[in-house]
Design a protein around this motif. Structure first.
Motif, PDB file in Angstrom:
ATOM      1  N   VAL A 199       0.819  -1.215   0.000  1.00  0.00           N
ATOM      2  CA  VAL A 199       0.000   0.000   0.000  1.00  0.00           C
ATOM      3  C   VAL A 199       0.855   1.268   0.000  1.00  0.00           C
ATOM      4  O   VAL A 199       1.736   1.435   0.850  1.00  0.00           O
ATOM      5  N   LEU A 200       0.572   2.142  -0.963  1.00  0.00           N
ATOM      6  CA  LEU A 200       1.128   3.487  -0.918  1.00  0.00           C
ATOM      7  C   LEU A 200       0.077   4.402  -0.309  1.00  0.00           C
ATOM      8  O   LEU A 200      -1.042   4.493  -0.805  1.00  0.00           O
ATOM      9  N   VAL A 201       0.456   5.066   0.764  1.00  0.00           N
ATOM     10  CA  VAL A 201      -0.415   5.976   1.495  1.00  0.00           C
ATOM     11  C   VAL A 201      -0.143   7.389   1.007  1.00  0.00           C
ATOM     12  O   VAL A 201       0.982   7.886   1.123  1.00  0.00           O
ATOM     13  N   ALA A 202      -1.143   8.042   0.456  1.00  0.00           N
ATOM     14  CA  ALA A 202      -0.990   9.406  -0.046  1.00  0.00           C
ATOM     15  C   ALA A 202      -1.902  10.345   0.724  1.00  0.00           C
ATOM     16  O   ALA A 202      -3.086  10.058   0.891  1.00  0.00           O
ATOM     17  N   ASP A 203      -1.337  11.448   1.174  1.00  0.00           N
ATOM     18  CA  ASP A 203      -2.134  12.414   1.933  1.00  0.00           C
ATOM     19  C   ASP A 203      -1.359  13.718   2.034  1.00  0.00           C
ATOM     20  O   ASP A 203      -0.128  13.734   1.973  1.00  0.00           O
ATOM     21  N   LEU A 204      -2.097  14.798   2.209  1.00  0.00           N
ATOM     22  CA  LEU A 204      -1.468  16.094   2.465  1.00  0.00           C
ATOM     23  C   LEU A 204      -0.804  16.119   3.834  1.00  0.00           C
ATOM     24  O   LEU A 204       0.202  16.792   4.046  1.00  0.00           O
ATOM     25  N   ASN A 205      -1.362  15.365   4.765  1.00  0.00           N
ATOM     26  CA  ASN A 205      -0.880  15.299   6.145  1.00  0.00           C
ATOM     27  C   ASN A 205       0.273  14.299   6.238  1.00  0.00           C
ATOM     28  O   ASN A 205       0.053  13.084   6.322  1.00  0.00           O
ATOM     29  N   LYS A 206       1.494  14.777   6.227  1.00  0.00           N
ATOM     30  CA  LYS A 206       2.671  13.899   6.218  1.00  0.00           C
ATOM     31  C   LYS A 206       2.750  13.052   7.474  1.00  0.00           C
ATOM     32  O   LYS A 206       3.000  11.839   7.407  1.00  0.00           O
ATOM     33  N   GLU A 207       2.543  13.660   8.632  1.00  0.00           N
ATOM     34  CA  GLU A 207       2.642  12.935   9.892  1.00  0.00           C
ATOM     35  C   GLU A 207       1.601  11.819   9.949  1.00  0.00           C
ATOM     36  O   GLU A 207       1.898  10.680  10.344  1.00  0.00           O
ATOM     37  N   GLY A 208       0.368  12.143   9.577  1.00  0.00           N
ATOM     38  CA  GLY A 208      -0.678  11.141   9.597  1.00  0.00           C
ATOM     39  C   GLY A 208      -0.409  10.008   8.613  1.00  0.00           C
ATOM     40  O   GLY A 208      -0.671   8.832   8.910  1.00  0.00           O
ATOM     41  N   ALA A 209       0.106  10.345   7.425  1.00  0.00           N
ATOM     42  CA  ALA A 209       0.430   9.317   6.433  1.00  0.00           C
ATOM     43  C   ALA A 209       1.502   8.375   6.956  1.00  0.00           C
ATOM     44  O   ALA A 209       1.421   7.152   6.791  1.00  0.00           O
ATOM     45  N   GLU A 210       2.517   8.947   7.597  1.00  0.00           N
ATOM     46  CA  GLU A 210       3.593   8.123   8.147  1.00  0.00           C
ATOM     47  C   GLU A 210       3.084   7.238   9.284  1.00  0.00           C
ATOM     48  O   GLU A 210       3.543   6.094   9.450  1.00  0.00           O
ATOM     49  N   GLN A 211       2.128   7.729  10.040  1.00  0.00           N
ATOM     50  CA  GLN A 211       1.544   6.911  11.110  1.00  0.00           C
ATOM     51  C   GLN A 211       0.776   5.724  10.535  1.00  0.00           C
ATOM     52  O   GLN A 211       0.814   4.620  11.100  1.00  0.00           O
ATOM     53  N   THR A 212       0.096   5.937   9.424  1.00  0.00           N
ATOM     54  CA  THR A 212      -0.598   4.831   8.777  1.00  0.00           C
ATOM     55  C   THR A 212       0.397   3.784   8.282  1.00  0.00           C
ATOM     56  O   THR A 212       0.189   2.579   8.449  1.00  0.00           O
TER      57      THR A 212
END
Length: 279
Positions: free
Chosen positions: A35-48
């Motif tokens: 899974v590639l997690v894409a989001d504007l929220n870098k911290e939240g993406a890294e947590q996922t």
């Protein structure tokens, strides 16, 4: 979950730092997808990503504004390099509006909502399609909305953007079905996420006023005349006959539509709303 056919598949999930997107990313990983997690929220993406990796899964993240072509290109290039191809795209990222009626919708709100909700998934889908076409298969799932099925679930900008998503899904289904690519969407009803707060994070006063209108006396918000849109929509939203859903319930529908279990489902808009769309 061995029957899903998702083991080893390469998946992009947008808006996966929280809410429906994070729940979907976790569920794909549980099914054996990369899974590639894409989001504007870098911290939240890294947590996922950390949550997936902690459970033994494979994931990476790209942070940025998906209405920016450079970010779109980075997402696709990263996924292809990391996973060797692209099998599934989940266009989930989106924002809401302030429930403004059209006459009260300014250019900034219209352009922001349409850019993020409709233009961004258009750009990412266009970038992903050549890779799916080269592989001879693919599944694309959009997060639409009850607002894409009716005129009484949101303001003018959000409603128009989600109706646009419904049209895009149906057009993709027709255009690419012979090349092995399926395109579908879920249409969530009320779901327990923080999309409203995130969308108005730069205007807490507007958020507080909107919440007051939806929960307060008709025509009034903080002692002032309420905006027209929220005043009209309040009664429709209050009489929604469906119970609110969890992000996990929405994610289950997304993963189903992407899986081999839905191999003959194409161009469908699946309400996940406890029957709201049936009323």
């Amino acid at each position: 979950m061995s029957s899903t056919g998702l083991e080893g598949r390469s998946v992009i999930v947008t808006g996966a730092a929280a809410g429906i997107g994070r729940a979907a990313a976790l569920r794909f990983a549980e099914a054996g997808s990369k899974v590639l997690v894409a989001d504007l929220n870098k911290e939240g993406a890294e947590q996922t990503v950390q949550a997936i990796e902690s459970a033994g899964g494979v994931a990476c993240a790209v942070a940025g504004d998906l209405s920016d072509q450079r970010v779109v290109d980075e997402v696709v290039t990263t996924a292809v390099k990391a996973f060797g191809g692209l099998d599934v795209l989940v266009n989930n990222a989106g924002i809401t509006d302030s429930m403004s009626a059209l006459a009260d919708t300014d250019d900034a709100e219209w352009e922001r909502v349409v850019r993020i909700n409709l233009t961004a998934p258009f750009l990412l889908t266009r970038a992903v399609l050549p890779h799916m076409l080269a592989g001879g298969h693919g599944a694309i799932v959009f997060t639409a909305s009850e607002a894409g099925l009716r005129g009484s679930a949101a303001g003018a900008a959000y409603t128009a953007s989600k109706h646009g998503i419904v049209g895009l899904v149906k057009n993709l289904a027709v255009m690419y079905r012979k090349q092995g690519i399926r395109t579908n969407a879920i249409a969530p009803g009320g779901t327990r996420t923080n999309i409203l707060a995130n969308s108005m994070a730069d205007d807490p006063a507007k958020l507080a006023s909107l919440a007051n209108v939806l929960g307060g006396a008709p025509g009034q918000a903080g002692g002032e005349e309420a905006p027209h849109g929220p005043t009209v929509l309040r009664d429709y939203i209050r009489t929604n006959p469906g119970k609110g859903s969890s992000p996990e319930e929405q994610a289950a529908a997304i993963v189903f539509l992407a899986s081999d279990a839905a191999s003959n489902i194409n161009g469908a808009i699946l309400p996940v709303d406890d029957g709201w769309s049936a009323v």
